[in-house]
Scaffold this motif. Structure first.
Motif, PDB file in Angstrom:
ATOM      1  N   PHE A   1       0.835  -1.207   0.000  1.00 20.65           N
ATOM      2  CA  PHE A   1       0.000   0.000   0.000  1.00 20.65           C
ATOM      3  C   PHE A   1       0.872   1.261   0.000  1.00 20.65           C
ATOM      4  O   PHE A   1       0.515   2.260  -0.635  1.00 20.65           O
ATOM      5  CB  PHE A   1      -0.927   0.013   1.210  1.00 20.65           C
ATOM      6  N   SER A   2       2.000   1.245   0.710  1.00 14.79           N
ATOM      7  CA  SER A   2       2.854   2.434   0.762  1.00 14.79           C
ATOM      8  C   SER A   2       3.493   2.732  -0.583  1.00 14.79           C
ATOM      9  O   SER A   2       3.850   3.876  -0.863  1.00 14.79           O
ATOM     10  CB  SER A   2       3.942   2.259   1.827  1.00 14.79           C
ATOM     11  N   GLY A   3       3.641   1.717  -1.429  1.00 15.22           N
ATOM     12  CA  GLY A   3       4.222   1.929  -2.748  1.00 15.22           C
ATOM     13  C   GLY A   3       3.241   1.715  -3.865  1.00 15.22           C
ATOM     14  O   GLY A   3       3.635   1.496  -5.009  1.00 15.22           O
ATOM     15  N   GLY A   4       1.945   1.776  -3.556  1.00 19.63           N
ATOM     16  CA  GLY A   4       0.918   1.461  -4.541  1.00 19.63           C
ATOM     17  C   GLY A   4       0.811   2.488  -5.648  1.00 19.63           C
ATOM     18  O   GLY A   4       0.959   3.689  -5.417  1.00 19.63           O
ATOM     19  N   CYS A   5       0.540   2.006  -6.868  1.00 18.73           N
ATOM     20  CA  CYS A   5       0.328   2.886  -8.021  1.00 18.73           C
ATOM     21  C   CYS A   5      -1.153   3.134  -8.264  1.00 18.73           C
ATOM     22  O   CYS A   5      -1.504   3.907  -9.157  1.00 18.73           O
ATOM     23  CB  CYS A   5       0.933   2.256  -9.280  1.00 18.73           C
ATOM     24  N   TYR A   6      -2.003   2.475  -7.493  1.00 20.70           N
ATOM     25  CA  TYR A   6      -3.431   2.493  -7.773  1.00 20.70           C
ATOM     26  C   TYR A   6      -4.142   3.510  -6.882  1.00 20.70           C
ATOM     27  O   TYR A   6      -3.776   3.720  -5.722  1.00 20.70           O
ATOM     28  CB  TYR A   6      -4.026   1.096  -7.564  1.00 20.70           C
ATOM     29  N   ASP A   7      -5.197   4.097  -7.448  1.00 24.21           N
ATOM     30  CA  ASP A   7      -5.996   5.056  -6.692  1.00 24.21           C
ATOM     31  C   ASP A   7      -7.024   4.357  -5.814  1.00 24.21           C
ATOM     32  O   ASP A   7      -7.408   4.875  -4.766  1.00 24.21           O
ATOM     33  CB  ASP A   7      -6.709   6.008  -7.653  1.00 24.21           C
TER      34      ASP A   7
ATOM     35  N   ARG B   1       9.041   6.919  -7.490  1.00 22.82           N
ATOM     36  CA  ARG B   1       8.685   7.835  -8.575  1.00 22.82           C
ATOM     37  C   ARG B   1       8.876   7.183  -9.935  1.00 22.82           C
ATOM     38  O   ARG B   1       8.040   7.339 -10.837  1.00 22.82           O
ATOM     39  CB  ARG B   1       9.524   9.114  -8.466  1.00 22.82           C
ATOM     40  N   ALA B   2       9.973   6.438 -10.091  1.00 26.62           N
ATOM     41  CA  ALA B   2      10.210   5.739 -11.360  1.00 26.62           C
ATOM     42  C   ALA B   2       9.147   4.668 -11.602  1.00 26.62           C
ATOM     43  O   ALA B   2       8.699   4.472 -12.742  1.00 26.62           O
ATOM     44  CB  ALA B   2      11.603   5.109 -11.347  1.00 26.62           C
ATOM     45  N   LYS B   3       8.739   3.987 -10.545  1.00 31.97           N
ATOM     46  CA  LYS B   3       7.704   2.962 -10.666  1.00 31.97           C
ATOM     47  C   LYS B   3       6.373   3.583 -11.086  1.00 31.97           C
ATOM     48  O   LYS B   3       5.682   3.051 -11.969  1.00 31.97           O
ATOM     49  CB  LYS B   3       7.565   2.239  -9.322  1.00 31.97           C
ATOM     50  N   ASN B   4       6.005   4.706 -10.482  1.00 32.69           N
ATOM     51  CA  ASN B   4       4.747   5.371 -10.852  1.00 32.69           C
ATOM     52  C   ASN B   4       4.783   5.861 -12.299  1.00 32.69           C
ATOM     53  O   ASN B   4       3.784   5.768 -13.026  1.00 32.69           O
ATOM     54  CB  ASN B   4       4.475   6.535  -9.908  1.00 32.69           C
ATOM     55  N   ALA B   5       5.946   6.400 -12.723  1.00 33.93           N
ATOM     56  CA  ALA B   5       6.065   6.862 -14.105  1.00 33.93           C
ATOM     57  C   ALA B   5       5.944   5.697 -15.083  1.00 33.93           C
ATOM     58  O   ALA B   5       5.289   5.816 -16.133  1.00 33.93           O
ATOM     59  CB  ALA B   5       7.399   7.588 -14.292  1.00 33.93           C
ATOM     60  N   ALA B   6       6.562   4.573 -14.744  1.00 36.25           N
ATOM     61  CA  ALA B   6       6.465   3.400 -15.617  1.00 36.25           C
ATOM     62  C   ALA B   6       5.040   2.870 -15.684  1.00 36.25           C
ATOM     63  O   ALA B   6       4.576   2.423 -16.741  1.00 36.25           O
ATOM     64  CB  ALA B   6       7.415   2.313 -15.120  1.00 36.25           C
TER      65      ALA B   6
ATOM     66  N   TYR C   1      11.956  -2.147  -6.521  1.00 33.09           N
ATOM     67  CA  TYR C   1      11.335  -1.364  -5.457  1.00 33.09           C
ATOM     68  C   TYR C   1      10.932  -2.255  -4.279  1.00 33.09           C
ATOM     69  O   TYR C   1      11.195  -1.921  -3.118  1.00 33.09           O
ATOM     70  CB  TYR C   1      10.111  -0.625  -5.986  1.00 33.09           C
ATOM     71  N   ASN C   2      10.301  -3.377  -4.556  1.00 29.57           N
ATOM     72  CA  ASN C   2       9.851  -4.270  -3.479  1.00 29.57           C
ATOM     73  C   ASN C   2      11.027  -4.816  -2.683  1.00 29.57           C
ATOM     74  O   ASN C   2      10.957  -4.928  -1.448  1.00 29.57           O
ATOM     75  CB  ASN C   2       9.033  -5.415  -4.063  1.00 29.57           C
ATOM     76  N   ARG C   3      12.103  -5.144  -3.375  1.00 29.85           N
ATOM     77  CA  ARG C   3      13.279  -5.684  -2.684  1.00 29.85           C
ATOM     78  C   ARG C   3      13.870  -4.638  -1.743  1.00 29.85           C
ATOM     79  O   ARG C   3      14.156  -4.923  -0.568  1.00 29.85           O
ATOM     80  CB  ARG C   3      14.314  -6.140  -3.714  1.00 29.85           C
TER      81      ARG C   3
END
Length: 645
Positions: free
Chosen positions: A38-44, A342-347, A370-372
């Protein structure tokens, strides 16, 4: 204060809000994994079924600071079983969302949430129908009624989505030219409940849009959407949120969010940094200051106002300010982890826009990295917290306490059918709620006298209180350290550290209320904070208020409480444990249990009566209180002005 666009689109084109759905088959065995997801989620919006959660897992711990959680855990009202099941709908805090409840829906494991986009509302239902309830006609009818109820409230521009695990493997679906899916009568087996469900959705003009099957070529997870010319885009998620689940592929749904020229205010708060204050020079400057401007003042309100203004000027000189912007940064995040996020969200945005296989592989590689790193950072953070058990136990137990309670407020709150979705409106709802708690009952002199008759008349009286320097210094030592100021912006830590050069003005300020019988207006001000008691966190009625007082009147209370308590101590019952030094609920419980054990040993009967007064301190009549204190011999301290405390 800065203004930034709410939408993420660059040039007036349509932006997208993304919904993630999955039957996760249990979250409670990997809570930390979902916390990191959840802390690194890309979803709304993240909709999950079969969460297997219960009241031991707080939503705020699971979702962090980025999402509001709407849950329906399994319980005796909605299931024949006590474990398993449950649904969760997590909505990013930047979206305005609130839960829609109805007591007639309590037999279902479902959650309805209304989400406001820029041009319309989206009504989203997350539902789990366990296999043992798919043939329960009453359950099906209740769910259909909830769908029809929401449909009647929706406007023509609004959208309705129902997504979840329906456990109808016998239903097969065939696509149409518009992207919607229709039951295949040649390959499906229709039970009575399945037919009732499909008829209800047809009445509500909802059509199925999921054509993604599991490894058995079956579709257990269904998604029904409002009928349009073209079906919304539902696809296979590039990666599962935490784990892949057999029979339940993870899905994503793209919701068009028409861009508009709305801007969101981002607050950058400037506040004093008392930890970096130059107290040594401040003490010297206060010591050299001419306090006669306070000592000659006879009006207590003016004197208090002048004192606060003077201290404020000294704070501006000797205490630096820091600017803090409100962010949802997790405490374990490092600069490298934030860069990867930020790179993950852009991708993910590029993948959502173009959907090519190279972009999918690129997103997966960044997501793995990112997860690692996120797991390593979180493990290091937990080790630091555990090390605090020896070096700083207070911080360790503060961390433990935070995990046991919900924190923060939902982005949308309700009070008696009034909905608030911004900070100012939510504050007004709480103000309206808390103002109804207080009472200002007008009583006659005879009623006040009768109410005070149960207090014995004291033989002695207190005509004055010793307010010498030693009494103020002793009270300052008892004052608790705190860098959080009240409405006067003076924290308790500053008073404790600077009490010596402030003895002259404080002594005068403390004598004025006792001499004039008038309590300063500024000292009556307080910051009120809502604290959740029980029930729905979005319902203002389920909160109580606590007040953060100014530090100076707290010090004044510590100065006068000792002689007043010594004078009244003989009239206080030995069975009183509340609000007494070295006594608490723990000592009260210890005495009670000892009494019960003695009764058991003597084979005698022990009865206990429990009473609870609703908002007792908020409803105390101050005139009656003053009348009782006068009978205790404190008449000389409480003149007419004190009746308004």
């Amino acid at each position: 204060m800065a203004a930034v666009p709410i939408s993420t689109s660059a040039s007036g084109e349509e932006s997208l809000s993304h919904l993630y759905y999955q039957n996760v088959c249990g979250m409670n065995s990997n809570i930390d994994g979902y916390l990191l997801a959840f802390s690194g989620g890309c979803y709304d919006i993240i909709a999950l079924t079969e969460t297997w959660l219960d009241d031991r897992t707080q939503s705020s711990y699971l979702l962090g600071n980025e999402y509001n959680g709407f849950r329906c855990d399994r319980g005796p009202d909605n299931s024949r079983k006590l474990t398993g099941g449950g649904v969760l709908n997590a909505v990013r805090r930047t979206l305005k969302a609130h839960r829609i409840d109805d007591t007639t829906w309590n037999t279902l494991e479902q959650v309805w949430v209304s989400i406001e986009l820029t041009d319309r509302k989206v009504f989203l239902c997350v539902i789990y129908l366990p296999p043992d309830r798919t043939r329960d006609k009453a359950i099906t009818d209740t769910h259909v009624q909830s769908v029809l109820s929401i449909t009647s409230k929706a406007k023509p521009c609004d959208e309705i989505f129902v997504i979840g695990d329906f456990n109808y493997p016998s239903l097969c679906w065939r696509p149409s030219h518009d992207g919607f899916m229709y039951p295949d009568p040649d390959h499906s087996t229709f039970s009575i409940c399945a037919l009732a469900l499909l008829d209800g959705y047809c009445t509500a003009t909802l059509q199925q849009i999921n054509d993604i099957t599991n490894e058995n070529d079956r579709c257990l997870d269904l998604c029904f959407a409002s009928y349009r010319d073209v079906a919304p885009s539902l696809s296979l998620a590039p990666t599962p949120l935490v784990k892949a689940v057999p029979h339940h592929p993870a899905l994503t749904l793209a919701l068009k969010n028409n861009d508009c020229n709305e801007y969101q205010q981002i607050s950058y708060l400037s506040r004093f940094d008392f930890r970096r204050a130059n107290y040594s020079e401040m003490i010297q400057a206060l010591d050299n200051f001419d306090w006669s401007i306070i000592s000659i003042e006879t009006d207590v309100d003016i004197a208090v106002s002048k004192f606060s203004s003077i201290i404020s000027r000294f704070m501006e000189t000797f205490i630096p300010k820091t600017v803090r912007n409100k962010t949802n940064k997790s405490p374990w995040q490092t600069p490298e982890l934030r860069r990867l996020k930020r790179a993950k969200n852009a991708a993910f945005k590029k993948l959502s826009k173009f959907g090519s296989l190279p972009l999918r592989d690129h997103f997966r590689r960044i997501n793995i990295s990112y997860n690692r790193l996120s797991r390593r950072c979180y493990s290091a953070y937990r080790r630091r917290i555990e090390a605090k058990l020896k070096s700083d136990p207070k911080k360790f137990w503060n961390f433990v306490s935070e995990q046991r309670k919900e924190s923060g407020l939902p982005s949308t709150m309700v009070l008696d059918n009034k909905i608030a979705d911004n900070a100012a409106a939510i504050c007004n709802l709480f103000a309206s709620k808390f103002s109804t708690v207080f009472t200002n009952e007008i009583l006659t002199t005879e009623q006040i006298s009768e109410a005070g008759n149960n207090v014995p008349i004291s033989n002695g009286c207190i005509s004055s209180i010793n307010l010498d320097d030693n009494a103020i210094l002793a009270a300052a030592r008892k004052l608790k350290h705190s860098n959080s100021p009240g409405p006067d912006e003076i924290p308790a830590t500053l008073l404790k550290k600077c009490v010596l050069p402030l003895l002259v003005p404080l002594s005068h300020l403390f004598r004025l209320p006792l001499a004039t019988g008038k309590f300063p207006v500024d000292w009556k001000q307080a910051y009120m904070f809502p604290v959740h008691k029980k029930g729905d966190r979005s319902n203002v009625n389920d909160y109580r208020g606590i007040s953060a007082l100014c530090a100076v009147p707290k010090l004044f209370e510590l100065v006068i409480i000792k002689p007043i308590f010594s004078h009244c101590q003989h009239a206080i019952s030995d069975d009183q444990h509340g609000f007494l030094p070295k006594r608490s609920t723990a000592t009260n419980l210890l005495c009670f249990t000892s009494y019960v054990f003695e009764s058991f040993a003597q084979r005698s009967q022990a009865d206990a009566i429990y009473t609870d007064l609703s908002a007792a301190f908020d409803k105390v009549n101050h005139r009656i209180t003053v009348a009782k204190l006068e009978r205790y011999g404190l008449a000389a301290l409480f003149y007419t002005g004190w009746n308004l405390i």
